[in-house]
Design a protein around this motif. Sequence first.
Motif, mmCIF file in Angstrom:
data_model
loop_
_atom_site.group_PDB
_atom_site.id
_atom_site.type_symbol
_atom_site.label_atom_id
_atom_site.label_comp_id
_atom_site.label_asym_id
_atom_site.label_seq_id
_atom_site.Cartn_x
_atom_site.Cartn_y
_atom_site.Cartn_z
ATOM 1 N N THR A 1 12.326 8.548 16.188
ATOM 2 C CA THR A 1 12.964 7.236 16.045
ATOM 3 C C THR A 1 12.064 6.348 15.199
ATOM 4 O O THR A 1 10.959 6.003 15.609
ATOM 5 C CB THR A 1 13.222 6.583 17.416
ATOM 6 O OG1 THR A 1 12.028 6.605 18.197
ATOM 7 C CG2 THR A 1 14.321 7.322 18.157
ATOM 8 N N ILE A 2 12.544 5.996 14.011
ATOM 9 C CA ILE A 2 11.778 5.179 13.069
ATOM 10 C C ILE A 2 12.287 3.745 13.158
ATOM 11 O O ILE A 2 13.433 3.466 12.814
ATOM 12 C CB ILE A 2 11.952 5.705 11.634
ATOM 13 C CG1 ILE A 2 11.450 7.150 11.540
ATOM 14 C CG2 ILE A 2 11.228 4.823 10.632
ATOM 15 C CD1 ILE A 2 11.785 7.823 10.225
ATOM 16 N N PRO A 3 11.459 2.825 13.643
ATOM 17 C CA PRO A 3 11.939 1.446 13.758
ATOM 18 C C PRO A 3 12.027 0.756 12.404
ATOM 19 O O PRO A 3 11.046 0.657 11.676
ATOM 20 C CB PRO A 3 10.876 0.779 14.653
ATOM 21 C CG PRO A 3 9.653 1.603 14.497
ATOM 22 C CD PRO A 3 10.101 2.998 14.168
ATOM 23 N N ARG A 4 13.213 0.329 12.055
ATOM 24 C CA ARG A 4 13.418 -0.541 10.912
ATOM 25 C C ARG A 4 13.769 -1.928 11.434
ATOM 26 O O ARG A 4 14.100 -2.066 12.612
ATOM 27 C CB ARG A 4 14.514 0.023 9.992
ATOM 28 C CG ARG A 4 14.061 1.255 9.207
ATOM 29 C CD ARG A 4 15.133 1.749 8.267
ATOM 30 N NE ARG A 4 14.650 2.866 7.441
ATOM 31 C CZ ARG A 4 15.434 3.612 6.660
ATOM 32 N NH1 ARG A 4 16.731 3.343 6.588
ATOM 33 N NH2 ARG A 4 14.934 4.594 5.953
ATOM 34 N N PRO A 5 13.676 -2.956 10.587
ATOM 35 C CA PRO A 5 13.831 -4.316 11.109
ATOM 36 C C PRO A 5 15.093 -4.539 11.936
ATOM 37 O O PRO A 5 15.043 -5.226 12.955
ATOM 38 C CB PRO A 5 13.829 -5.166 9.837
ATOM 39 C CG PRO A 5 12.963 -4.394 8.889
ATOM 40 C CD PRO A 5 13.273 -2.950 9.165
ATOM 41 N N ASP A 6 16.215 -3.944 11.542
ATOM 42 C CA ASP A 6 17.479 -4.253 12.221
ATOM 43 C C ASP A 6 18.087 -3.080 12.981
ATOM 44 O O ASP A 6 19.128 -3.236 13.628
ATOM 45 C CB ASP A 6 18.507 -4.766 11.206
ATOM 46 C CG ASP A 6 18.025 -6.014 10.487
ATOM 47 O OD1 ASP A 6 17.394 -6.865 11.145
ATOM 48 O OD2 ASP A 6 18.267 -6.127 9.271
ATOM 49 N N TYR A 7 17.480 -1.909 12.923
ATOM 50 C CA TYR A 7 18.068 -0.734 13.561
ATOM 51 C C TYR A 7 17.006 0.357 13.697
ATOM 52 O O TYR A 7 15.869 0.207 13.235
ATOM 53 C CB TYR A 7 19.270 -0.222 12.760
ATOM 54 C CG TYR A 7 18.951 0.180 11.331
ATOM 55 C CD1 TYR A 7 18.622 1.492 11.011
ATOM 56 C CD2 TYR A 7 18.989 -0.761 10.295
ATOM 57 C CE1 TYR A 7 18.333 1.859 9.701
ATOM 58 C CE2 TYR A 7 18.703 -0.403 8.986
ATOM 59 C CZ TYR A 7 18.377 0.912 8.703
ATOM 60 O OH TYR A 7 18.093 1.279 7.412
ATOM 61 N N LEU A 8 17.379 1.447 14.332
ATOM 62 C CA LEU A 8 16.516 2.619 14.434
ATOM 63 C C LEU A 8 17.062 3.712 13.519
ATOM 64 O O LEU A 8 18.234 4.071 13.604
ATOM 65 C CB LEU A 8 16.470 3.139 15.873
ATOM 66 C CG LEU A 8 15.843 2.230 16.930
ATOM 67 C CD1 LEU A 8 15.914 2.890 18.296
ATOM 68 C CD2 LEU A 8 14.404 1.887 16.583
ATOM 69 N N GLN A 9 16.215 4.210 12.651
ATOM 70 C CA GLN A 9 16.570 5.383 11.852
ATOM 71 C C GLN A 9 16.075 6.595 12.628
ATOM 72 O O GLN A 9 14.891 6.691 12.974
ATOM 73 C CB GLN A 9 15.906 5.321 10.481
ATOM 74 C CG GLN A 9 16.283 6.476 9.571
ATOM 75 C CD GLN A 9 17.751 6.418 9.177
ATOM 76 O OE1 GLN A 9 18.207 5.449 8.591
ATOM 77 N NE2 GLN A 9 18.498 7.466 9.498
ATOM 78 N N CYS A 10 16.973 7.510 12.924
ATOM 79 C CA CYS A 10 16.647 8.600 13.845
ATOM 80 C C CYS A 10 16.771 9.967 13.175
ATOM 81 O O CYS A 10 17.584 10.157 12.266
ATOM 82 C CB CYS A 10 17.577 8.560 15.059
ATOM 83 S SG CYS A 10 17.520 7.007 15.966
ATOM 84 N N GLY A 11 15.966 10.890 13.664
ATOM 85 C CA GLY A 11 16.033 12.268 13.210
ATOM 86 C C GLY A 11 16.007 13.201 14.410
ATOM 87 O O GLY A 11 15.037 13.204 15.181
ATOM 88 N N LEU A 12 17.072 13.953 14.605
ATOM 89 C CA LEU A 12 17.141 14.934 15.678
ATOM 90 C C LEU A 12 16.833 16.308 15.103
ATOM 91 O O LEU A 12 17.517 16.764 14.173
ATOM 92 C CB LEU A 12 18.531 14.929 16.318
ATOM 93 C CG LEU A 12 18.773 15.980 17.410
ATOM 94 C CD1 LEU A 12 17.922 15.671 18.633
ATOM 95 C CD2 LEU A 12 20.256 16.036 17.786
#
Length: 410
Positions: A213-224
């Motif tokens: 889970t990569i925190p970006r300012p407005d959302y989480l960019q995720c990699g499963l």
Amino acid sequence: MDQGQAGTQVCIAGGGPAGIMLGLLLAREGIDVTVLEKHDDFFRDFRGDTVHPSTLNLIDALGLRAGFDAIPHIPLPRLDAVINGIRLHAIDLTSLPKPNSFLTLMPQWDLLDLLAEAGAQHPSFHLRMGVEAIGVLEEKGRVVGVRTADGEDIPAELTIAADGRASTVRRALGLTPREYGVPIDVLWFRIPRPSVPLPDTLLWANEGGLLVTIPRPDYLQCGLLIPKHGFEEVKAAGVAAFRSRVADLSPRLTESVLAIESIDEVKLLSVQVDRLEQWWRPGALCIGDAAHAMSPVFGVGINYAIQDAVAAARLVIPALRTPGSLDRAEAIDRACAAVQERRQAPTAAMQAMQRRVHQAISTHSLAKIVDNPPTRGQRAALRVILPIVRRVAARLIGYGFRPERLRSSA
């Protein structure tokens, strides 16, 4: 941006981190350089976000820190992992020298815009968007420029392939990388941040798999992470099963993952690790992913691409100033060989570490690090081992095996 010219000293195919950084460094020293980027902009969501301390040091040395800090980004001095529900403070970057004792997460397109704008301040920097290099020009076995998809020939004393892991220019050069088997792929998606604030966490793992889970300012960019070629099975199971899989790995994201309404919102990022045995030909050099595709593990892809660019600039600039065309050609080729000699070993070492992590992921070894609750032996081991791991991992991830510095004359 500049619309280019008939010829140039250096033609760089690819406007990613390696290509733009190298173009900027060459232009700062008065070298005429043309960078070709096949897309009309830098906005692609499959690009990495991680900017490491070694890259931050270069941003400072280039005098770009004010512009960098003006872009929304998320500094992370410590990197947490949650294994079987147990939060581990796995990496502590505050042990690195200040001021850059942290890494930060910034969309790559913002970083590329910053570097491109800095390059545009130099009259010898020419960035041509929407222009794709599809072949090379050759004379008597020497590469002397590139040919674009529009049929334009761009002569150059030195051609750089920085056009990624599927490099068209590398293929035109007749160079084929050695591929190292990778047992995993990544499913890439974004979800809202949870309504209840969540500590910044990069990794969640249990017997069911691993989630980034990569925190970006407005959302989480995720990699499963999934087994290689396993996406069709995920799609067949449907979106509800996918949501459940994510929630099992991170119960704190159960509400957020409901925002995924269709499996079509989930994209496949095919993971590969490869490396050229020969990075150059007379008149041409491969750098970044064109020379060595890196795994997403540790997020070092941008870092290593930029390190290649810095090493290449330092070595080829003197060669490009050598008097006499024949002597200059020989000097350029020696410089290209020196770039490979300098960057090959640290790249191979990092790829070897990534492959060991792949193996641990595929065998679920990471999930066996700690039970919930931890056993007495695990607690004792973590007290002894974790402080060492934090410092060693901070150095290796923050700087890599051979961090590069700018030319002293720059």
